[in-house]
Write an enzyme that holds these catalytic residues in place. Sequence first.
Site, PDB file in Angstrom:
ATOM      1  N   PRO A 135       0.777  -1.247   0.000  1.00 51.40           N
ATOM      2  CA  PRO A 135       0.000   0.000   0.000  1.00 51.40           C
ATOM      3  C   PRO A 135       0.812   1.302   0.000  1.00 51.40           C
ATOM      4  O   PRO A 135       0.763   2.083   0.950  1.00 51.40           O
ATOM      5  CB  PRO A 135      -0.842  -0.135   1.269  1.00 51.40           C
ATOM      6  N   CYS A 136       1.491   1.551  -1.094  1.00 49.65           N
ATOM      7  CA  CYS A 136       2.242   2.807  -1.210  1.00 49.65           C
ATOM      8  C   CYS A 136       1.299   4.017  -1.240  1.00 49.65           C
ATOM      9  O   CYS A 136       1.727   5.133  -0.961  1.00 49.65           O
ATOM     10  CB  CYS A 136       3.145   2.777  -2.442  1.00 49.65           C
ATOM     11  N   HIS A 137       0.024   3.789  -1.515  1.00 52.05           N
ATOM     12  CA  HIS A 137      -0.941   4.891  -1.508  1.00 52.05           C
ATOM     13  C   HIS A 137      -1.139   5.449  -0.096  1.00 52.05           C
ATOM     14  O   HIS A 137      -1.648   6.559   0.055  1.00 52.05           O
ATOM     15  CB  HIS A 137      -2.289   4.447  -2.102  1.00 52.05           C
TER      16      HIS A 137
END
Length: 174
Positions: A135-137
């Site tokens: 989850p780089c978001h």
Amino acid sequence: MKTLEAARTHAVVPSACGELTLVATEGVLSGLYMVRQRHRPAQERFGERVDPAEPPFAEVAAQLADYFAGTRWSFDLPMRFHGTEFQCRVWTALCDIPYGETVSYGQLADRLGRPSASRAVGLANGKNPIGVIVPCHRVVGSTGSLTGYGGGLDLKRSLLDFERGGGPFSYTQS
């Protein structure tokens, strides 16, 4: 000796955020790329295209469907990262950011024991090869502002709103 490219296969699956290309290296998920993703490898690097019902793609697609339906908050999939040692450390640390929460690049650098490496963390974050699942978001600017996202800021905003309880996942590619 088998080359990395020869050991790769890929499948294209629909999702709530658009068509996704899933890549496996020796049967283990190693890539998830959106259609208009920044840092998307060349198509020939994905290996042979296979049926999305083949392992590991069917399970990946099922878990993504559960996530977008709001019934899954974490992923339970074997993954294989291909990058520098530092990039792999960043991508592994991304998986520890809880659903619905965010951290800044500086906070992530601190967690890695490299407090002055927020730019390097940002660069590694931007090259995350397994979007959404890793989850780089969930990484934002120091003021909480939305900064770059490989799938575009509109998608990043949609993912964060969704995870924060903003209703069903909704995203329309522009």
